[in-house]
Design a protein around this motif. Sequence first.
Motif, PDB file in Angstrom:
ATOM      1  N   VAL A  35       0.839  -1.210   0.000  1.00 24.14           N
ATOM      2  CA  VAL A  35       0.000   0.000   0.000  1.00 24.14           C
ATOM      3  C   VAL A  35       0.870   1.255   0.000  1.00 24.14           C
ATOM      4  O   VAL A  35       0.607   2.214  -0.748  1.00 24.14           O
ATOM      5  CB  VAL A  35      -0.949   0.004   1.219  1.00 24.14           C
ATOM      6  N   ILE A  36       1.901   1.276   0.836  1.00 22.67           N
ATOM      7  CA  ILE A  36       2.794   2.439   0.900  1.00 22.67           C
ATOM      8  C   ILE A  36       3.486   2.666  -0.444  1.00 22.67           C
ATOM      9  O   ILE A  36       3.579   3.794  -0.931  1.00 22.67           O
ATOM     10  CB  ILE A  36       3.841   2.274   2.025  1.00 22.67           C
ATOM     11  N   LEU A  37       3.971   1.595  -1.060  1.00 20.51           N
ATOM     12  CA  LEU A  37       4.639   1.720  -2.355  1.00 20.51           C
ATOM     13  C   LEU A  37       3.683   2.234  -3.426  1.00 20.51           C
ATOM     14  O   LEU A  37       4.060   3.053  -4.268  1.00 20.51           O
ATOM     15  CB  LEU A  37       5.230   0.366  -2.775  1.00 20.51           C
ATOM     16  N   LEU A  38       2.447   1.754  -3.400  1.00 23.93           N
ATOM     17  CA  LEU A  38       1.456   2.228  -4.370  1.00 23.93           C
ATOM     18  C   LEU A  38       1.145   3.710  -4.162  1.00 23.93           C
ATOM     19  O   LEU A  38       0.949   4.456  -5.126  1.00 23.93           O
ATOM     20  CB  LEU A  38       0.170   1.396  -4.261  1.00 23.93           C
ATOM     21  N   CYS A  39       1.127   4.129  -2.897  1.00 24.71           N
ATOM     22  CA  CYS A  39       0.884   5.549  -2.593  1.00 24.71           C
ATOM     23  C   CYS A  39       2.071   6.419  -3.005  1.00 24.71           C
ATOM     24  O   CYS A  39       1.896   7.577  -3.402  1.00 24.71           O
ATOM     25  CB  CYS A  39       0.598   5.728  -1.103  1.00 24.71           C
ATOM     26  N   LEU A  40       3.280   5.869  -2.905  1.00 21.20           N
ATOM     27  CA  LEU A  40       4.481   6.623  -3.258  1.00 21.20           C
ATOM     28  C   LEU A  40       4.643   6.786  -4.768  1.00 21.20           C
ATOM     29  O   LEU A  40       5.235   7.766  -5.228  1.00 21.20           O
ATOM     30  CB  LEU A  40       5.725   5.940  -2.702  1.00 21.20           C
ATOM     31  N   THR A  41       4.122   5.833  -5.528  1.00 20.32           N
ATOM     32  CA  THR A  41       4.348   5.831  -6.979  1.00 20.32           C
ATOM     33  C   THR A  41       3.960   7.142  -7.653  1.00 20.32           C
ATOM     34  O   THR A  41       4.756   7.701  -8.422  1.00 20.32           O
ATOM     35  CB  THR A  41       3.616   4.648  -7.632  1.00 20.32           C
ATOM     36  N   PRO A  42       2.769   7.710  -7.400  1.00 24.99           N
ATOM     37  CA  PRO A  42       2.445   8.989  -8.045  1.00 24.99           C
ATOM     38  C   PRO A  42       3.193  10.178  -7.441  1.00 24.99           C
ATOM     39  O   PRO A  42       3.242  11.253  -8.045  1.00 24.99           O
ATOM     40  CB  PRO A  42       0.933   9.130  -7.815  1.00 24.99           C
ATOM     41  N   VAL A  43       3.775   9.988  -6.257  1.00 26.93           N
ATOM     42  CA  VAL A  43       4.499  11.082  -5.600  1.00 26.93           C
ATOM     43  C   VAL A  43       5.846  11.324  -6.269  1.00 26.93           C
ATOM     44  O   VAL A  43       6.315  12.466  -6.353  1.00 26.93           O
ATOM     45  CB  VAL A  43       4.695  10.784  -4.094  1.00 26.93           C
ATOM     46  N   PHE A  44       6.482  10.249  -6.753  1.00 32.38           N
ATOM     47  CA  PHE A  44       7.818  10.366  -7.355  1.00 32.38           C
ATOM     48  C   PHE A  44       7.885  11.444  -8.428  1.00 32.38           C
ATOM     49  O   PHE A  44       8.703  12.368  -8.316  1.00 32.38           O
ATOM     50  CB  PHE A  44       8.275   9.021  -7.930  1.00 32.38           C
ATOM     51  N   PRO A  45       7.087  11.373  -9.502  1.00 34.95           N
ATOM     52  CA  PRO A  45       7.222  12.401 -10.547  1.00 34.95           C
ATOM     53  C   PRO A  45       6.883  13.798 -10.054  1.00 34.95           C
ATOM     54  O   PRO A  45       7.521  14.775 -10.475  1.00 34.95           O
ATOM     55  CB  PRO A  45       6.240  11.931 -11.631  1.00 34.95           C
ATOM     56  N   MET A  46       5.900  13.916  -9.162  1.00 33.94           N
ATOM     57  CA  MET A  46       5.539  15.251  -8.645  1.00 33.94           C
ATOM     58  C   MET A  46       6.696  15.861  -7.862  1.00 33.94           C
ATOM     59  O   MET A  46       7.036  17.038  -8.036  1.00 33.94           O
ATOM     60  CB  MET A  46       4.280  15.150  -7.766  1.00 33.94           C
ATOM     61  N   PHE A  47       7.320  15.048  -7.015  1.00 28.75           N
ATOM     62  CA  PHE A  47       8.424  15.549  -6.200  1.00 28.75           C
ATOM     63  C   PHE A  47       9.617  15.914  -7.062  1.00 28.75           C
ATOM     64  O   PHE A  47      10.193  17.002  -6.925  1.00 28.75           O
ATOM     65  CB  PHE A  47       8.823  14.504  -5.157  1.00 28.75           C
ATOM     66  N   TYR A  48      10.003  15.007  -7.956  1.00 29.50           N
ATOM     67  CA  TYR A  48      11.207  15.248  -8.754  1.00 29.50           C
ATOM     68  C   TYR A  48      11.032  16.412  -9.730  1.00 29.50           C
ATOM     69  O   TYR A  48      11.981  17.164  -9.969  1.00 29.50           O
ATOM     70  CB  TYR A  48      11.613  13.973  -9.489  1.00 29.50           C
ATOM     71  N   GLN A  49       9.837  16.583 -10.275  1.00 27.38           N
ATOM     72  CA  GLN A  49       9.615  17.730 -11.154  1.00 27.38           C
ATOM     73  C   GLN A  49       9.628  19.039 -10.349  1.00 27.38           C
ATOM     74  O   GLN A  49      10.071  20.073 -10.845  1.00 27.38           O
ATOM     75  CB  GLN A  49       8.292  17.581 -11.902  1.00 27.38           C
TER      76      GLN A  49
END
Length: 213
Positions: A35-49
Amino acid sequence: MSNKRTRLGSVFLARRWVLTWQAPLFKQKLAMAVVILLCLTPVFPMFYQFIERREGIAYNDTLLNLIPSIDVSIPIFMITWGMALFTLTRVIQTPSLLLSLLYGVIVLNISRFITISLVPLNPPAGLIDIWDPITDMFYGDTYVTKDLFYSGHTATQFLFFLLLPKKSDKLLALITTILMGVLVMVQHVHYTIDVVFAPPLTYLCYLLARRMA
């Protein structure tokens, strides 16, 4: 004889997984990690951009300045995903490693969110983009150059070193950790401090991940 050993090994491995899966706590912690990994997945591109758009500082890295900038994307890619696959084969053989690996990845990435946010850096001079179509999927629309402190490539290899139980596997992971640290500096995608601080910070992440797992 070899076929018999293979069959016996498969039976023992299957039994090991059945026994592990029967533990309710294992299933709960596995579900939580997924669940945590699935929640993190959309966060990666938002954070890095986001961090790519902000201004940071660039400092005079004396050691990095002595290293010629060379494209070593292919060795970096091969080590990154070769060791990932190798570690997965070990996890398949030892189910108890699965939770440690998943929580290690989670804690490592969250810690990098924090350190990258706290230490805004502009990329080193002479940076050459790393060719890695798999990792690029997590970055978003544009290539990211400011995910610097600390080196995720180096940290991941050191996490494998900490996780793998066999001495021969640890030696391999230690060698790839050192190689990765050198290669990302040759590529000029990281400063010296990004590489030097990766192992100790990864060790702290590993200790926390083990408690969670």
